[in-house]
Design a protein around this motif. Structure first.
Motif, PDB file in Angstrom:
ATOM      1  N   LYS A 125       0.834  -1.208   0.000  1.00 39.74           N
ATOM      2  CA  LYS A 125       0.000   0.000   0.000  1.00 39.74           C
ATOM      3  C   LYS A 125       0.865   1.252   0.000  1.00 39.74           C
ATOM      4  O   LYS A 125       0.586   2.234  -0.708  1.00 39.74           O
ATOM      5  CB  LYS A 125      -0.928   0.003   1.215  1.00 39.74           C
ATOM      6  CG  LYS A 125      -2.102  -0.969   1.112  1.00 39.74           C
ATOM      7  CD  LYS A 125      -2.973  -0.895   2.359  1.00 39.74           C
ATOM      8  CE  LYS A 125      -4.166  -1.852   2.249  1.00 39.74           C
ATOM      9  NZ  LYS A 125      -5.002  -1.854   3.468  1.00 39.74           N
ATOM     10  N   GLN A 126       1.933   1.231   0.799  1.00 42.02           N
ATOM     11  CA  GLN A 126       2.835   2.383   0.876  1.00 42.02           C
ATOM     12  C   GLN A 126       3.521   2.639  -0.475  1.00 42.02           C
ATOM     13  O   GLN A 126       3.656   3.785  -0.921  1.00 42.02           O
ATOM     14  CB  GLN A 126       3.886   2.148   1.961  1.00 42.02           C
ATOM     15  CG  GLN A 126       3.295   2.077   3.370  1.00 42.02           C
ATOM     16  CD  GLN A 126       4.296   1.597   4.409  1.00 42.02           C
ATOM     17  OE1 GLN A 126       5.395   1.157   4.067  1.00 42.02           O
ATOM     18  NE2 GLN A 126       3.913   1.683   5.679  1.00 42.02           N
ATOM     19  N   LEU A 127       3.939   1.550  -1.130  1.00 39.25           N
ATOM     20  CA  LEU A 127       4.606   1.684  -2.430  1.00 39.25           C
ATOM     21  C   LEU A 127       3.631   2.142  -3.508  1.00 39.25           C
ATOM     22  O   LEU A 127       3.976   2.953  -4.374  1.00 39.25           O
ATOM     23  CB  LEU A 127       5.247   0.347  -2.827  1.00 39.25           C
ATOM     24  CG  LEU A 127       6.457  -0.073  -1.993  1.00 39.25           C
ATOM     25  CD1 LEU A 127       6.816  -1.526  -2.248  1.00 39.25           C
ATOM     26  CD2 LEU A 127       7.656   0.827  -2.288  1.00 39.25           C
ATOM     27  N   LEU A 128       2.400   1.652  -3.437  1.00 36.34           N
ATOM     28  CA  LEU A 128       1.388   2.062  -4.409  1.00 36.34           C
ATOM     29  C   LEU A 128       1.067   3.550  -4.264  1.00 36.34           C
ATOM     30  O   LEU A 128       0.803   4.244  -5.250  1.00 36.34           O
ATOM     31  CB  LEU A 128       0.115   1.222  -4.259  1.00 36.34           C
ATOM     32  CG  LEU A 128       0.257  -0.261  -4.648  1.00 36.34           C
ATOM     33  CD1 LEU A 128      -0.996  -1.043  -4.265  1.00 36.34           C
ATOM     34  CD2 LEU A 128       0.540  -0.411  -6.140  1.00 36.34           C
ATOM     35  N   GLU A 129       1.097   4.040  -3.034  1.00 34.17           N
ATOM     36  CA  GLU A 129       0.893   5.477  -2.810  1.00 34.17           C
ATOM     37  C   GLU A 129       2.023   6.283  -3.445  1.00 34.17           C
ATOM     38  O   GLU A 129       1.795   7.359  -4.015  1.00 34.17           O
ATOM     39  CB  GLU A 129       0.823   5.766  -1.307  1.00 34.17           C
ATOM     40  CG  GLU A 129      -0.491   5.337  -0.663  1.00 34.17           C
ATOM     41  CD  GLU A 129      -0.502   5.595   0.838  1.00 34.17           C
ATOM     42  OE1 GLU A 129       0.401   6.300   1.329  1.00 34.17           O
ATOM     43  OE2 GLU A 129      -1.419   5.071   1.516  1.00 34.17           O
ATOM     44  N   LYS A 130       3.241   5.761  -3.367  1.00 33.68           N
ATOM     45  CA  LYS A 130       4.392   6.459  -3.946  1.00 33.68           C
ATOM     46  C   LYS A 130       4.270   6.615  -5.461  1.00 33.68           C
ATOM     47  O   LYS A 130       4.770   7.580  -6.042  1.00 33.68           O
ATOM     48  CB  LYS A 130       5.693   5.711  -3.616  1.00 33.68           C
ATOM     49  CG  LYS A 130       6.201   5.957  -2.208  1.00 33.68           C
ATOM     50  CD  LYS A 130       7.592   5.366  -2.043  1.00 33.68           C
ATOM     51  CE  LYS A 130       8.167   5.679  -0.666  1.00 33.68           C
ATOM     52  NZ  LYS A 130       9.547   5.167  -0.526  1.00 33.68           N
ATOM     53  N   VAL A 131       3.629   5.622  -6.091  1.00 34.44           N
ATOM     54  CA  VAL A 131       3.487   5.690  -7.550  1.00 34.44           C
ATOM     55  C   VAL A 131       2.099   6.207  -7.959  1.00 34.44           C
ATOM     56  O   VAL A 131       1.706   6.120  -9.124  1.00 34.44           O
ATOM     57  CB  VAL A 131       3.776   4.321  -8.211  1.00 34.44           C
ATOM     58  CG1 VAL A 131       5.193   3.879  -7.922  1.00 34.44           C
ATOM     59  CG2 VAL A 131       2.775   3.259  -7.771  1.00 34.44           C
ATOM     60  N   ASN A 132       1.363   6.722  -6.985  1.00 38.68           N
ATOM     61  CA  ASN A 132       0.042   7.325  -7.230  1.00 38.68           C
ATOM     62  C   ASN A 132      -0.947   6.352  -7.874  1.00 38.68           C
ATOM     63  O   ASN A 132      -1.717   6.711  -8.771  1.00 38.68           O
ATOM     64  CB  ASN A 132       0.168   8.573  -8.115  1.00 38.68           C
ATOM     65  CG  ASN A 132       1.028   9.641  -7.480  1.00 38.68           C
ATOM     66  OD1 ASN A 132       0.943   9.880  -6.271  1.00 38.68           O
ATOM     67  ND2 ASN A 132       1.867  10.272  -8.272  1.00 38.68           N
ATOM     68  N   LEU A 133      -0.895   5.096  -7.419  1.00 41.20           N
ATOM     69  CA  LEU A 133      -1.811   4.092  -7.947  1.00 41.20           C
ATOM     70  C   LEU A 133      -2.807   3.696  -6.856  1.00 41.20           C
ATOM     71  O   LEU A 133      -2.442   3.095  -5.846  1.00 41.20           O
ATOM     72  CB  LEU A 133      -1.041   2.855  -8.429  1.00 41.20           C
ATOM     73  CG  LEU A 133      -1.888   1.714  -9.013  1.00 41.20           C
ATOM     74  CD1 LEU A 133      -2.769   2.212 -10.149  1.00 41.20           C
ATOM     75  CD2 LEU A 133      -0.992   0.576  -9.490  1.00 41.20           C
ATOM     76  N   LYS A 134      -4.063   4.052  -7.092  1.00 44.69           N
ATOM     77  CA  LYS A 134      -5.112   3.790  -6.104  1.00 44.69           C
ATOM     78  C   LYS A 134      -5.844   2.495  -6.456  1.00 44.69           C
ATOM     79  O   LYS A 134      -6.884   2.509  -7.111  1.00 44.69           O
ATOM     80  CB  LYS A 134      -6.093   4.965  -6.056  1.00 44.69           C
ATOM     81  CG  LYS A 134      -5.466   6.270  -5.584  1.00 44.69           C
ATOM     82  CD  LYS A 134      -6.481   7.411  -5.601  1.00 44.69           C
ATOM     83  CE  LYS A 134      -5.890   8.684  -5.018  1.00 44.69           C
ATOM     84  NZ  LYS A 134      -4.754   9.192  -5.798  1.00 44.69           N
TER      85      LYS A 134
END
Length: 506
Positions: A125-134
């Protein structure tokens, strides 16, 4: 400490006596976005495979210096451990596994050898936030679009503490919105101190975000252009890529009066039983002899489906409406019937559907018309060589011989072979679906020149393209599609990008 995170010095790589790279020098500063540009077959991907360990130490000459240390990578894991991660155009994801497993595959979160799935999901979840992927980390990869899959690949790279991120044609299969999102993400990663090398044929991407751009031509370093000095512009890049200036990438064609209608569709509707909906609806369209008709539209607008429904209906759509070829009603039940009627189709997926990658140039060019080189069911091998050599020469296919495997050719040369394969059937109407996707500006110019030559010879062309500049630069008339319908028809004189996009988004 050097300001350069990477220095590749005097890199030379040979394949069976052919030099793919010759004394290439390539330097990248920390925290910059550095593009690697050049024609297909120039050596860009080969250089990155040397860097990433795909071609191990000892299989090339020269030195790789990363973070001030000379490296000897024997496999990809060696480069990954130092902080170098490469993402290829063909994504390395497992479609039936969830996002979180794909992000940490080979780099699993564990305690004393026991996998911790809860912690894996949290960190995903943290990495997905970094790449702006919801997206939910438990979503299966196959349920995501290509643009989102690309972001998962980048999240996967970030999980490995990446210092140098290499992207090989990352936007080739993306629509404009997804491409723009990816470029913005690279700018954000730059702010976080991540260095990026990107291979791209799309010059507007290079111009929009590059700090530097190194041009490779015929396996040699030509120059490095600097955005801060105003050196990164289309004219300068093209001149160095192809070794000459191309004043107009769309070659001029003398306008002549068009002939009779070669193809006409009236109220043409194609229903896809698998999708349970119409992929083409009430299409009225015509093409005249000696005319290039462009079909524009966003991804999913139904352009390819329309082409397939015309060319023998290989997808078994339920068809309604009328099709006329040379003014006579036609009803193609198979692609062979369309070919016999003088229609050929060059697919957008040359690797998946258009070519036999494990066969040579000769076999690929003659594959669609074996009857043309056969007598009593026996192939005349001398005639096959003669025909294949004719198209290799006339289309400018760059290869060592007719026996070279098509899978080993550059994208531009593969496209020329695909074109030659269909020209050998002698069509009167050629349907080109994304004819220059994934090929460089020099090869594009060559494809456009071939198109103009075919028109001069009296052929007609339907060109489907996602590149608006290409549609505007090459078409005599343009149909714009959205949601399976023709939303408008524009002459070349009245068409512009704004009008096309306005129709495409109706």
């Amino acid at each position: 400490m050097s300001e350069y995170i990477l220095e590749m010095k005097q890199i030379t790589k040979e394949f069976t006596g052919v030099k793919a790279l010759s004394n290439v020098n390539f330097k990248v500063k920390k925290g910059e976005i550095h593009f690697l540009v050049g024609e297909n077959g120039a050596g860009k991907s080969t250089l990155m495979k040397v860097l990433s360990g795909v071609y191990p130490y000892g299989s090339y000459e020269g030195d790789i210096v990363f973070n001030g240390k000379v490296q000897q990578f024997n496999k990809i894991n060696d480069s990954v451990e130092t902080g170098i991660v490469i993402i290829y155009q063909e994504l390395a994801l497992f479609p039936d596994l969830p996002v979180y497993e794909n992000i940490f595959i080979g780099n699993e979160v564990n305690h004393s050898g026991v996998l911790d799935f809860n912690q894996t999901i949290v960190e995903s979840k943290q990495l997905l936030e970094k790449v702006n992927l919801k997206v939910n980390p438990e979503t299966l990869i196959k349920d995501l679009g290509v643009g989102k899959q690309q972001l998962v690949e980048i999240a996967k790279a970030l999980s490995k503490d990446v210092k140098l991120l290499i992207l090989d044609e990352p936007t080739a299969a993306l629509n404009e919105d997804d491409s723009e999102n990816l470029l913005q993400l690279l700018l954000e990663l730059k702010k976080q101190g991540i260095t990026c090398i990107m291979i791209s044929h799309k010059l507007k991407e290079v111009i929009s975000i590059a700090d530097k751009a190194t041009v490779i031509r015929d396996g040699e370093t030509i120059c490095t252009l600097d955005a801060s000095k105003g050196e990164i512009n289309e004219k300068e890049i093209i001149k160095n890529m192809v070794g000459r200036e191309i004043e107009d990438i769309y070659p001029k064609r003398e306008k002549k009066a068009f002939g009779d209608k070669i193809l006409e569709l009236n109220n043409w509707t194609a229903f896809d039983p698998q999708l349970g909906r119409n992929v083409s609806k009430g299409i009225d369209l015509h093409v005249r002899k000696g005319e290039i008709v462009g079909i524009a539209g966003l991804m999913g607008s139904g352009r390819t489906e329309l082409a397939l429904s015309i060319f023998g209906n290989s997808k078994s759509y339920k068809i309604q409406g009328d099709l006329f070829v040379d003014g006579r009603p036609a009803n193609f039940k198979h692609t062979s019937q369309a070919i016999k009627a003088g229609i050929a189709y060059v697919t957008e997926d040359r690797k998946g559907d258009g070519l036999f990658l494990l066969q040579d140039i000769k076999n690929n060019i003659t594959a669609s018309n074996l009857k043309g080189i056969s007598s009593n069911g026996i192939i005349n091998q001398n005639e096959e060589i003669k025909i294949a050599d004719h198209y290799k020469s006339s289309l400018g296919v760059k290869a060592s011989s007719l026996q070279q495997l098509v899978g080993n050719l550059s994208g531009g040369n593969q496209q020329k072979v695909s074109l030659g394969k269909w020209l050998f059937v002698g069509p009167k109407l050629l349907i080109l679906d994304e004819p220059t996707r994934g090929i460089d500006v020099g090869a594009k110019f060559e494809i456009y020149s071939v198109m103009n030559e075919l028109i001069e010879q009296g052929m007609s062309i339907i060109m489907i393209s996602s590149e608006l500049g290409e549609v505007l630069g090459m078409s005599d008339r343009i149909y714009v599609m959205a949601e399976g319908e023709i939303k408008g028809e524009l002459s070349s004189e009245e068409a512009d990008q704004e009008k096309i996009m306005q129709l495409a988004t109706q």
